[in-house]
Design a protein around this motif. Structure first.
Motif, PDB file in Angstrom:
ATOM      1  N   ALA A 114       2.369   2.222   6.832  1.00  0.00           N
ATOM      2  CA  ALA A 114       1.644   1.171   7.544  1.00  0.00           C
ATOM      3  C   ALA A 114       0.549   1.781   8.419  1.00  0.00           C
ATOM      4  O   ALA A 114       0.723   2.866   8.977  1.00  0.00           O
ATOM      5  CB  ALA A 114       2.616   0.383   8.420  1.00  0.00           C
ATOM      6  N   THR A 140       1.589  -8.893   1.078  1.00  0.00           N
ATOM      7  CA  THR A 140       2.288  -7.978   1.972  1.00  0.00           C
ATOM      8  C   THR A 140       3.519  -7.416   1.293  1.00  0.00           C
ATOM      9  O   THR A 140       4.069  -8.012   0.373  1.00  0.00           O
ATOM     10  CB  THR A 140       2.726  -8.691   3.268  1.00  0.00           C
ATOM     11  OG1 THR A 140       3.585  -9.767   2.916  1.00  0.00           O
ATOM     12  CG2 THR A 140       1.537  -9.232   4.030  1.00  0.00           C
ATOM     13  N   PRO A 145       1.221  -3.073   3.440  1.00  0.00           N
ATOM     14  CA  PRO A 145       1.644  -3.741   4.671  1.00  0.00           C
ATOM     15  C   PRO A 145       0.500  -4.597   5.236  1.00  0.00           C
ATOM     16  O   PRO A 145      -0.664  -4.196   5.148  1.00  0.00           O
ATOM     17  CB  PRO A 145       1.963  -2.572   5.609  1.00  0.00           C
ATOM     18  CG  PRO A 145       2.250  -1.412   4.705  1.00  0.00           C
ATOM     19  CD  PRO A 145       1.372  -1.611   3.509  1.00  0.00           C
ATOM     20  N   GLY A 146       0.843  -5.753   5.787  1.00  0.00           N
ATOM     21  CA  GLY A 146      -0.180  -6.686   6.267  1.00  0.00           C
ATOM     22  C   GLY A 146      -1.176  -6.041   7.218  1.00  0.00           C
ATOM     23  O   GLY A 146      -2.371  -6.321   7.166  1.00  0.00           O
ATOM     24  N   ARG A 147      -0.700  -5.151   8.076  1.00  0.00           N
ATOM     25  CA  ARG A 147      -1.590  -4.582   9.089  1.00  0.00           C
ATOM     26  C   ARG A 147      -2.630  -3.628   8.500  1.00  0.00           C
ATOM     27  O   ARG A 147      -3.624  -3.345   9.155  1.00  0.00           O
ATOM     28  CB  ARG A 147      -0.769  -3.877  10.166  1.00  0.00           C
ATOM     29  CG  ARG A 147       0.168  -2.825   9.606  1.00  0.00           C
ATOM     30  CD  ARG A 147       0.798  -2.008  10.708  1.00  0.00           C
ATOM     31  NE  ARG A 147       1.610  -2.824  11.616  1.00  0.00           N
ATOM     32  CZ  ARG A 147       1.969  -2.436  12.833  1.00  0.00           C
ATOM     33  NH1 ARG A 147       1.582  -1.268  13.288  1.00  0.00           N
ATOM     34  NH2 ARG A 147       2.719  -3.205  13.588  1.00  0.00           N
ATOM     35  N   ASN A 148      -2.383  -3.146   7.254  1.00  0.00           N
ATOM     36  CA  ASN A 148      -3.368  -2.245   6.652  1.00  0.00           C
ATOM     37  C   ASN A 148      -4.705  -2.949   6.395  1.00  0.00           C
ATOM     38  O   ASN A 148      -5.751  -2.315   6.379  1.00  0.00           O
ATOM     39  CB  ASN A 148      -2.825  -1.664   5.342  1.00  0.00           C
ATOM     40  CG  ASN A 148      -1.691  -0.691   5.599  1.00  0.00           C
ATOM     41  OD1 ASN A 148      -0.961  -0.836   6.580  1.00  0.00           O
ATOM     42  ND2 ASN A 148      -1.537   0.302   4.742  1.00  0.00           N
ATOM     43  N   ASN A 149      -4.667  -4.265   6.221  1.00  0.00           N
ATOM     44  CA  ASN A 149      -5.907  -5.021   6.039  1.00  0.00           C
ATOM     45  C   ASN A 149      -6.632  -5.226   7.358  1.00  0.00           C
ATOM     46  O   ASN A 149      -7.796  -5.612   7.367  1.00  0.00           O
ATOM     47  CB  ASN A 149      -5.602  -6.423   5.489  1.00  0.00           C
ATOM     48  CG  ASN A 149      -4.959  -6.396   4.117  1.00  0.00           C
ATOM     49  OD1 ASN A 149      -5.037  -5.400   3.419  1.00  0.00           O
ATOM     50  ND2 ASN A 149      -4.328  -7.506   3.747  1.00  0.00           N
ATOM     51  N   LEU A 150      -5.928  -5.041   8.475  1.00  0.00           N
ATOM     52  CA  LEU A 150      -6.431  -5.569   9.752  1.00  0.00           C
ATOM     53  C   LEU A 150      -6.738  -4.523  10.805  1.00  0.00           C
ATOM     54  O   LEU A 150      -7.650  -4.703  11.607  1.00  0.00           O
ATOM     55  CB  LEU A 150      -5.396  -6.546  10.329  1.00  0.00           C
ATOM     56  CG  LEU A 150      -5.054  -7.738   9.433  1.00  0.00           C
ATOM     57  CD1 LEU A 150      -3.794  -8.428   9.930  1.00  0.00           C
ATOM     58  CD2 LEU A 150      -6.208  -8.718   9.372  1.00  0.00           C
ATOM     59  N   LEU A 151      -5.962  -3.433  10.850  1.00  0.00           N
ATOM     60  CA  LEU A 151      -6.111  -2.501  11.973  1.00  0.00           C
ATOM     61  C   LEU A 151      -7.218  -1.447  11.829  1.00  0.00           C
ATOM     62  O   LEU A 151      -7.804  -1.042  12.825  1.00  0.00           O
ATOM     63  CB  LEU A 151      -4.776  -1.803  12.270  1.00  0.00           C
ATOM     64  CG  LEU A 151      -3.717  -2.674  12.959  1.00  0.00           C
ATOM     65  CD1 LEU A 151      -2.441  -1.865  13.188  1.00  0.00           C
ATOM     66  CD2 LEU A 151      -4.211  -3.233  14.287  1.00  0.00           C
ATOM     67  N   PRO A 152      -7.518  -0.981  10.608  1.00  0.00           N
ATOM     68  CA  PRO A 152      -8.474   0.140  10.524  1.00  0.00           C
ATOM     69  C   PRO A 152      -9.915  -0.273  10.827  1.00  0.00           C
ATOM     70  O   PRO A 152     -10.238  -1.458  10.847  1.00  0.00           O
ATOM     71  CB  PRO A 152      -8.343   0.585   9.067  1.00  0.00           C
ATOM     72  CG  PRO A 152      -7.939  -0.640   8.342  1.00  0.00           C
ATOM     73  CD  PRO A 152      -7.035  -1.389   9.282  1.00  0.00           C
ATOM     74  N   GLY A 210     -10.876  -6.683  13.474  1.00  0.00           N
ATOM     75  CA  GLY A 210     -10.397  -5.840  12.390  1.00  0.00           C
ATOM     76  C   GLY A 210     -11.532  -5.002  11.841  1.00  0.00           C
ATOM     77  O   GLY A 210     -12.456  -4.645  12.563  1.00  0.00           O
ATOM     78  N   PRO A 211     -11.460  -4.695  10.536  1.00  0.00           N
ATOM     79  CA  PRO A 211     -12.430  -3.786   9.929  1.00  0.00           C
ATOM     80  C   PRO A 211     -13.892  -4.163  10.191  1.00  0.00           C
ATOM     81  O   PRO A 211     -14.280  -5.319  10.083  1.00  0.00           O
ATOM     82  CB  PRO A 211     -12.108  -3.912   8.433  1.00  0.00           C
ATOM     83  CG  PRO A 211     -10.668  -4.263   8.388  1.00  0.00           C
ATOM     84  CD  PRO A 211     -10.419  -5.121   9.584  1.00  0.00           C
TER      85      PRO A 211
ATOM     86  N   ARG B 193      -7.323  -5.901  21.317  1.00  0.00           N
ATOM     87  CA  ARG B 193      -6.487  -5.051  20.462  1.00  0.00           C
ATOM     88  C   ARG B 193      -5.195  -4.685  21.203  1.00  0.00           C
ATOM     89  O   ARG B 193      -4.095  -4.765  20.653  1.00  0.00           O
ATOM     90  CB  ARG B 193      -7.275  -3.812  20.038  1.00  0.00           C
ATOM     91  CG  ARG B 193      -6.538  -2.826  19.151  1.00  0.00           C
ATOM     92  CD  ARG B 193      -6.071  -3.406  17.825  1.00  0.00           C
ATOM     93  NE  ARG B 193      -7.122  -3.636  16.847  1.00  0.00           N
ATOM     94  CZ  ARG B 193      -7.497  -2.789  15.887  1.00  0.00           C
ATOM     95  NH1 ARG B 193      -6.906  -1.624  15.794  1.00  0.00           N
ATOM     96  NH2 ARG B 193      -8.419  -3.116  15.013  1.00  0.00           N
ATOM     97  N   ASN B 230       0.862 -10.978  12.113  1.00  0.00           N
ATOM     98  CA  ASN B 230       1.426  -9.755  11.530  1.00  0.00           C
ATOM     99  C   ASN B 230       2.015  -8.777  12.539  1.00  0.00           C
ATOM    100  O   ASN B 230       2.875  -7.989  12.189  1.00  0.00           O
ATOM    101  CB  ASN B 230       0.363  -9.021  10.709  1.00  0.00           C
ATOM    102  CG  ASN B 230       0.196  -9.611   9.323  1.00  0.00           C
ATOM    103  OD1 ASN B 230       1.015  -9.386   8.448  1.00  0.00           O
ATOM    104  ND2 ASN B 230      -0.838 -10.412   9.142  1.00  0.00           N
ATOM    105  N   ASP B 284       6.281  -4.363   7.763  1.00  0.00           N
ATOM    106  CA  ASP B 284       5.764  -4.938   9.005  1.00  0.00           C
ATOM    107  C   ASP B 284       5.872  -6.457   8.944  1.00  0.00           C
ATOM    108  O   ASP B 284       6.397  -6.998   7.971  1.00  0.00           O
ATOM    109  CB  ASP B 284       4.323  -4.473   9.287  1.00  0.00           C
ATOM    110  CG  ASP B 284       3.317  -5.045   8.287  1.00  0.00           C
ATOM    111  OD1 ASP B 284       3.742  -5.647   7.284  1.00  0.00           O
ATOM    112  OD2 ASP B 284       2.109  -4.884   8.527  1.00  0.00           O
TER     113      ASP B 284
END
Ligand code: SF4
Lengths: 239, 475
Positions: A114, A140, A145-152, A210-211, B193, B230, B284
């Motif tokens: 993740a 997901t 994982p869902g957060r991979n679309n959102l955090l980077p 997010g990205p 964030r 999420n 997650d």
């Protein structure tokens, strides 16, 4: 004891609908619904599904690169990471398709799992692409994982040519085939652009939460002219 | 949210007196319709799409109990806890007790007009919770202590300079330029964030509920709703009954109409279908998920002559196309929903007594009905509300007297035509020099701020008759 909100609401609905609607059987309702059919999709910007897909990805403020096969995809990703971050760091879900790629060849060493706060780039292998809207579809789970679309900061997405479908209805047809009843994932995500906002002065800014960048890599034998044509189309019809 | 719709006229006056804000609204009223029109044209047969969704909505509303029951079954099967709330208070107390069960202190919220309707934030804050709005527009107005001025762009009434000052005052971050829109967005991103990562509960709304599989559709560009869905260990979806659609394809049809009408995009950056808590295969996502279905008078509206307003998909296009909304802005309407849809919804969700000016805030130009993706006959619904107002004697006695006189004349066409046939030449003669009149008896309210154009010659009926004769002779 006071009535529960649920029974209160259901009773009101029954009263509002009147006798005729309540008398309809579920089978009749299903037949009525089926008779309505589905909506017609948007006109595609090009007859070729992949060109239309790329044109719409570009219109959605994404960027597109081509890779003939997975070995080239690895090089494309490596080059992207180096140009953007001067590193080869990458996070990706435990997608067997990603795990099987020759990452060492490009000096890329993905961390599988993740995404965390502070990650520069995450890679997803999309299940589908939708030409109509220029969206990629992920769901997901361990593979993404869902957060991979959102955090980077940057979201890189691989998509196979043969997984690009024309319309949103086609996409759901495929999703229904791939996810038999009962195995529905927690989240199904259509992604059609970087995270963006126009909430201040109606000015479009990328990277709202997010990205900041959304980079789509179309894997398969796509001629370079197809991408050139998509760029021309976007320039001509873009918003 | 406290309702101040009974002060619509004073609010409108004040709004018109602020030229800077008026100019911002003019731009919105100019560019948003252009974006919508271009997107509808690019789509192809947009009209067929509207008609299709309308049919699906009619079908769904007719069998709402069936679909609601199906949705509930599927959502439970997916591992959600489903709650019903008849009133705003019930929704608020359900949310609070979920938060308290988890000993939560921080709540991150995605954009939700439903929770504006129930004033959820106040309720949670009074109980000592930290509630943070994460949609950038909502965050800005929350920091400013204001309410949304638009259902899609809640902070579009604020200038960059205002937001800059607000951030300098509210964020303890030392000296920094903060001059560009991008700087503002970056600063908010950093602060929010942290909130996403720390929140123990996430709250989102839903653009549609899918009966066939119990999932909820969420449509955003920022991705803030998705972060709320999420990251925190507990997720609460606050929504209303009428968001239900039978199939995922129907939700997609709605989405097609929604985004093109709202922003002119073919699809927003994120369109997500969430079905419940973490699965075995998940690494997650929330461990516990709740769905709260609020009624708040929707069942009454469904049984009334105003049921079509329940088809509203909250795109905001009728606001952008309304000369009154563009003129006076969202705050003048004094409650959660402004513009044509708000002028219909506010009286129905609060009371006509508290908001009887709103149905009159309409020029009957018909633009909203022309573009409403849900094909809602907004001007007709507003007219019906005005009629109800007159019948229940909620408008001013002077107004009603005037309407009675007008109605009497209309029922005596011969007299009406004779009188107007006599009056028009007089007005034409009086206004001959300037081409307009500065004052008129009984119409000071109108001529107080503008001139009345002088009639050019006979009445409509006289010309109609003359031309009719000509045509008949030719034919
Ligand atoms: S009434 Fe129609 S135009 Fe207005 S917000 Fe609702 S769906 Fe959009």
């Amino acid at each position: 004891m006071a009535e529960s909100p649920r029974s209160e609401i259901m009773a009101r609905l029954r009263a509002a609908a009147g006798a005729s609607a309540s008398a309809t059987t579920p089978e009749q309702i299903a037949r009525e619904l089926a008779a309505l059919g589905f909506a017609s999709a948007a006109v595609l910007p090009a007859a070729d599904t992949c060109i239309a897909f790329m044109a719409n990805v570009l219109a959605n403020k994404g960027s597109v690169e081509l890779a003939a096969d997975r070995a080239e995809a690895v090089r494309v990703v490596g080059r992207y990471l180096y140009n953007r971050f001067r590193t080869h760091k990458l996070v990706a879900g435990n997608d067997p398709r990603i795990a099987a790629m020759p990452w060492r060849d490009a000096g890329v060493l993905p961390r599988f799992g993740a995404a965390e706060n502070g990650d520069g780039a995450a890679l997803s292998y999309a299940r589908l692409g939708v030409a109509e809207t220029g969206a990629v579809v992920t769901w997901t789970g361990r593979a993404n994982p869902g957060r991979n679309n959102l955090l980077p900061e940057d979201h890189l997405v691989l998509i196979n040519r043969e997984d690009v479908v024309a319309t949103l209805e086609d996409a759901w047809l495929r999703i229904r085939q791939e996810l038999p009843a009962g195995s529905w994932p927690r989240g199904i995500n259509f992604i059609a652009g970087p995270s963006s906002t126009a909430d201040v002065e109606a000015q479009l800014v990328m990277g709202a939460h997010g990205p900041r960048r959304w980079h789509v890599i179309l894997v398969g034998a796509t001629p370079a002219e197809a991408l050139a044509e998509a760029k021309v189309l976007t320039a001509a019809t873009g918003p | 949210m406290k309702i101040t719709s009974d002060h619509f006229l004073e609010h409108a006056d004040a709004a018109l007196a602020d030229p800077d804000k008026a100019q911002r609204r003019d731009l919105l009223g100019l560019f948003m319709p252009l974006a919508r029109d271009a997107a509808a044209a690019r789509y192809g047969d947009f009209e067929a799409l509207r008609v299709h969704l309308k049919q699906v909505r009619r079908h769904t509303m007719e069998h709402l109990e069936h679909y609601l029951t199906r949705f509930e079954e599927e959502a439970l099967r997916n591992g959600n806890q489903v709650h019903f709330a008849a009133t705003p208070e019930q929704l608020n107390s359900t949310v609070l007790s979920i938060c308290q069960d988890h000993g939560a202190r921080r709540v991150a919220k995605g954009k939700s007009m439903v929770t504006e309707e129930t004033a959820l934030n106040d309720h949670l804050q009074q109980a000592g919770l930290d509630v943070i709005e994460t949609d950038l527009g909502e965050y800005i107005i929350q920091q400013a202590g204001e309410t949304p001025s638009h259902i899609v762009g809640p902070a579009l009434h604020k200038s960059l300079a205002e937001i800059r000052q607000l951030f300098l005052d509210r964020h303890d971050l030392g000296e920094r330029p903060l001059e560009q829109v991008a700087d503002i967005v970056a600063e908010a991103r950093g602060i929010l964030r942290e909130q996403f990562l720390q929140a123990e509960v996430g709250i989102i709304g839903a653009n549609a509920l899918v009966a066939e599989n119990g999932s909820t559709m969420l449509v955003t560009n920022e991705g803030n709703g998705d972060l709320c869905a999420n990251l925190p260990p507990v997720l609460i979806v606050c929504t209303t009954l009428e968001r239900i659609l039978p199939r995922v394809e129907d939700a997609m049809a709605l989405q097609r109409l929604l985004v093109r009408s709202a922003t002119g995009q073919p699809q927003t950056s994120y369109t997500s279908f969430y079905s419940g808590p973490q699965r075995d295969d998940d690494v997650d996502g929330p461990l516990e998920t709740h769905i709260i279905l609020l009624d708040n008078k929707r069942t009454d509206i469904l049984a009334s002559d105003y049921s079509e307003i329940l088809d509203c998909i909250r795109c905001g296009a009728c606001l952008n196309h309304c000369p009154i909304y563009v003129g006076v802005g969202g705050h003048a309407y004094g409650w959660v929903y402004p513009g044509p849809m708000g002028s219909v919804l506010t009286p129905l969700l609060t009371s006509l007594e508290q908001s009887n000016d709103l149905p009159n805030a309409c020029t009957s130009c018909g633009r909203c009905a022309e573009i409403c993706p849900a094909n809602i006959p907004l001007p007709d619904l507003l007219r019906d509300l005005r009629q109800e107002e007159s019948q229940r004697q909620l408008n001013s006695p002077r107004w009603r007297r005037g309407l009675r006189v007008h109605a009497w004349f209309l029922r005596h066409p011969a007299l009406y035509q004779r009188l107007s046939g006599w009056l028009m030449p007089v007005l034409a003669w009086l206004g001959k020099r300037r081409g307009s009149l500065r004052t008129l008896p009984f119409a000071a309210g109108w001529t107080g701020t503008r001139d009345f154009p002088a009639p050019e010659g006979g009445t409509f009926m006289r010309q109609y008759r003359k031309r009719g004769k000509v045509r008949r002779r030719r034919g």
